[in-house]
Design a protein around this motif. Structure first.
Motif, PDB file in Angstrom:
ATOM      1  N   TRP A   1      33.100  32.453  40.895  1.00  0.00           N
ATOM      2  CA  TRP A   1      33.478  32.798  39.247  1.00  0.00           C
ATOM      3  C   TRP A   1      34.191  31.506  38.849  1.00  0.00           C
ATOM      4  CZ3 TRP A   1      31.366  35.788  35.969  1.00  0.00           C
ATOM      5  CH2 TRP A   1      31.384  36.866  36.039  1.00  0.00           C
TER       6      TRP A   1
ATOM      7  N   ASP B   1      35.110  27.770  30.953  1.00  0.00           N
ATOM      8  CA  ASP B   1      35.924  28.881  30.455  1.00  0.00           C
ATOM      9  C   ASP B   1      37.422  29.056  31.098  1.00  0.00           C
ATOM     10  OD1 ASP B   1      36.716  31.526  30.074  1.00  0.00           O
ATOM     11  OD2 ASP B   1      34.570  32.020  29.576  1.00  0.00           O
TER      12      ASP B   1
ATOM     13  N   PRO C   1      39.994  30.975  30.828  1.00  0.00           N
ATOM     14  CA  PRO C   1      40.507  32.044  31.396  1.00  0.00           C
ATOM     15  C   PRO C   1      39.845  32.650  32.616  1.00  0.00           C
ATOM     16  CG  PRO C   1      40.209  32.616  29.166  1.00  0.00           C
ATOM     17  CD  PRO C   1      39.559  31.012  29.337  1.00  0.00           C
ATOM     18  N   ILE C   2      38.673  32.290  32.984  1.00  0.00           N
ATOM     19  CA  ILE C   2      37.906  32.641  34.197  1.00  0.00           C
ATOM     20  C   ILE C   2      38.260  31.745  35.175  1.00  0.00           C
ATOM     21  CG2 ILE C   2      35.643  32.649  35.225  1.00  0.00           C
ATOM     22  CD1 ILE C   2      34.306  33.783  32.762  1.00  0.00           C
TER      23      ILE C   2
ATOM     24  N   THR D   1      42.327  32.589  36.281  1.00  0.00           N
ATOM     25  CA  THR D   1      42.760  33.763  36.648  1.00  0.00           C
ATOM     26  C   THR D   1      41.932  33.981  38.135  1.00  0.00           C
ATOM     27  OG1 THR D   1      40.907  34.929  35.634  1.00  0.00           O
ATOM     28  CG2 THR D   1      43.018  35.093  34.680  1.00  0.00           C
TER      29      THR D   1
ATOM     30  N   LYS E   1      31.054  26.662  32.495  1.00  0.00           N
ATOM     31  CA  LYS E   1      31.182  26.962  31.284  1.00  0.00           C
ATOM     32  C   LYS E   1      32.223  26.547  30.103  1.00  0.00           C
ATOM     33  CE  LYS E   1      28.457  30.763  29.876  1.00  0.00           C
ATOM     34  NZ  LYS E   1      28.238  32.161  29.492  1.00  0.00           N
TER      35      LYS E   1
ATOM     36  N   LEU F   1      40.126  35.487  21.755  1.00  0.00           N
ATOM     37  CA  LEU F   1      39.264  35.568  22.961  1.00  0.00           C
ATOM     38  C   LEU F   1      39.712  35.157  24.284  1.00  0.00           C
ATOM     39  CD1 LEU F   1      35.447  35.368  21.873  1.00  0.00           C
ATOM     40  CD2 LEU F   1      36.544  37.108  23.076  1.00  0.00           C
TER      41      LEU F   1
ATOM     42  N   LEU G   1      42.657  37.586  25.296  1.00  0.00           N
ATOM     43  CA  LEU G   1      41.921  38.699  25.967  1.00  0.00           C
ATOM     44  C   LEU G   1      41.242  38.227  27.274  1.00  0.00           C
ATOM     45  CD1 LEU G   1      40.589  41.728  25.598  1.00  0.00           C
ATOM     46  CD2 LEU G   1      38.592  40.423  24.680  1.00  0.00           C
ATOM     47  N   GLY G   2      40.669  37.169  27.539  1.00  0.00           N
ATOM     48  CA  GLY G   2      40.175  36.868  28.869  1.00  0.00           C
ATOM     49  C   GLY G   2      41.467  36.721  29.730  1.00  0.00           C
TER      50      GLY G   2
ATOM     51  N   ALA H   1      28.332  35.853  41.156  1.00  0.00           N
ATOM     52  CA  ALA H   1      29.694  35.813  41.483  1.00  0.00           C
ATOM     53  C   ALA H   1      30.226  37.256  40.794  1.00  0.00           C
ATOM     54  CB  ALA H   1      30.344  35.031  40.360  1.00  0.00           C
TER      55      ALA H   1
ATOM     56  N   LEU I   1      24.007  32.149  38.281  1.00  0.00           N
ATOM     57  CA  LEU I   1      25.565  32.089  38.862  1.00  0.00           C
ATOM     58  C   LEU I   1      26.591  33.122  38.702  1.00  0.00           C
ATOM     59  CD1 LEU I   1      27.219  30.144  40.673  1.00  0.00           C
ATOM     60  CD2 LEU I   1      27.913  28.906  38.463  1.00  0.00           C
TER      61      LEU I   1
ATOM     62  N   LEU J   1      38.783  45.553  30.310  1.00  0.00           N
ATOM     63  CA  LEU J   1      39.063  44.358  29.416  1.00  0.00           C
ATOM     64  C   LEU J   1      38.000  43.376  29.590  1.00  0.00           C
ATOM     65  CD1 LEU J   1      42.875  44.271  29.944  1.00  0.00           C
ATOM     66  CD2 LEU J   1      41.539  44.881  27.831  1.00  0.00           C
ATOM     67  N   TRP J   2      37.465  42.979  30.682  1.00  0.00           N
ATOM     68  CA  TRP J   2      36.276  42.125  30.923  1.00  0.00           C
ATOM     69  C   TRP J   2      35.164  42.466  30.163  1.00  0.00           C
ATOM     70  CZ3 TRP J   2      37.169  37.313  31.846  1.00  0.00           C
ATOM     71  CH2 TRP J   2      38.139  36.750  32.702  1.00  0.00           C
TER      72      TRP J   2
ATOM     73  N   TYR K   1      31.436  29.091  38.070  1.00  0.00           N
ATOM     74  CA  TYR K   1      30.843  29.560  36.700  1.00  0.00           C
ATOM     75  C   TYR K   1      31.706  29.197  35.747  1.00  0.00           C
ATOM     76  CZ  TYR K   1      29.049  33.103  33.353  1.00  0.00           C
ATOM     77  OH  TYR K   1      28.385  33.831  32.107  1.00  0.00           O
TER      78      TYR K   1
ATOM     79  N   TYR L   1      35.605  41.547  26.645  1.00  0.00           N
ATOM     80  CA  TYR L   1      35.505  39.954  26.545  1.00  0.00           C
ATOM     81  C   TYR L   1      34.260  39.745  26.627  1.00  0.00           C
ATOM     82  CZ  TYR L   1      36.269  35.114  28.306  1.00  0.00           C
ATOM     83  OH  TYR L   1      36.458  33.877  28.268  1.00  0.00           O
TER      84      TYR L   1
ATOM     85  N   LEU M   1      44.233  37.966  29.584  1.00  0.00           N
ATOM     86  CA  LEU M   1      44.972  39.285  29.959  1.00  0.00           C
ATOM     87  C   LEU M   1      43.768  40.115  30.927  1.00  0.00           C
ATOM     88  CD1 LEU M   1      47.244  41.148  28.780  1.00  0.00           C
ATOM     89  CD2 LEU M   1      45.409  42.185  27.286  1.00  0.00           C
ATOM     90  N   ALA M   2      42.453  40.195  30.769  1.00  0.00           N
ATOM     91  CA  ALA M   2      41.670  40.754  31.420  1.00  0.00           C
ATOM     92  C   ALA M   2      41.731  40.210  33.080  1.00  0.00           C
ATOM     93  CB  ALA M   2      40.146  40.733  31.076  1.00  0.00           C
ATOM     94  N   GLY M   3      41.603  39.048  33.052  1.00  0.00           N
ATOM     95  CA  GLY M   3      42.000  38.285  34.457  1.00  0.00           C
ATOM     96  C   GLY M   3      43.169  38.519  35.213  1.00  0.00           C
TER      97      GLY M   3
END
Lengths: 104, 104
Positions: free
Chosen positions: B50, B59, B61-62, B65, B57, B4, B7-8, A11, A7, A49-50, B53, A53, B10-12
């Protein structure tokens, strides 16, 4: 490889490969005046950054697909730079000998 | 919220908000002829995957974002659609009374 990995890779393949239609269109039109270069600069920073991460979380789909996206972003930025001189194509006042009026 | 997560997020935020410069540029130019609509269609599909996903998980941040990115993509697709009629602006042969020759 479990369902979640598949998955995540799926994605990531969609978000990464989304740049491909833009690359194709830019190559065909030989211009990208309406495309924002900042979009790809910010996107590349985000991809980097990803990757960080993903590395911290040992999340393979995130690492792999963001690496792919980063590569494609670089290609798009090179294209945008290469075709930058087309920005004012078609006006041609200054150097066009066939322009209607006398430049003096 | 740990390092983490920050960071996630921020990346997103970078990958999601990368669409903002493109939206701004499109509003300013009132056209997006060189922008590929397929890029945003494929990107939105990826964002939706995403979110799935991230939910599987847990998650945050995923999820957060990609929700933001999905919303911004929709805005960009609406803009691309709204300014579609500008595709051939400037040629004006057919309906331009000021065109050089007699249309007959």
């Amino acid at each position: 490889m479990g369902f979640l990995d598949i998955l995540g890779i799926l994605a990531g393949l969609f978000t990464s490969s989304s740049i491909i239609p833009q690359i194709t269109k830019t190559i065909k039109r030989k211009k990208a005046n309406d495309v924002s270069i900042f979009m790809f600069v910010v996107l590349s920073t985000g991809n980097a950054l990803w990757i960080y991460y993903g590395a911290e979380k040992s999340d393979m789909p995130i690492i792999a697909t963001n690496l792919l996206a980063l590569g494609l972003n670089v290609v798009m930025m090179v294209l945008k730079f290469r075709f930058r001189e087309k920005e004012n194509a078609g006006t041609g006042y200054k150097y066009d000998n066939n322009a209607g009026g006398n430049i003096w």
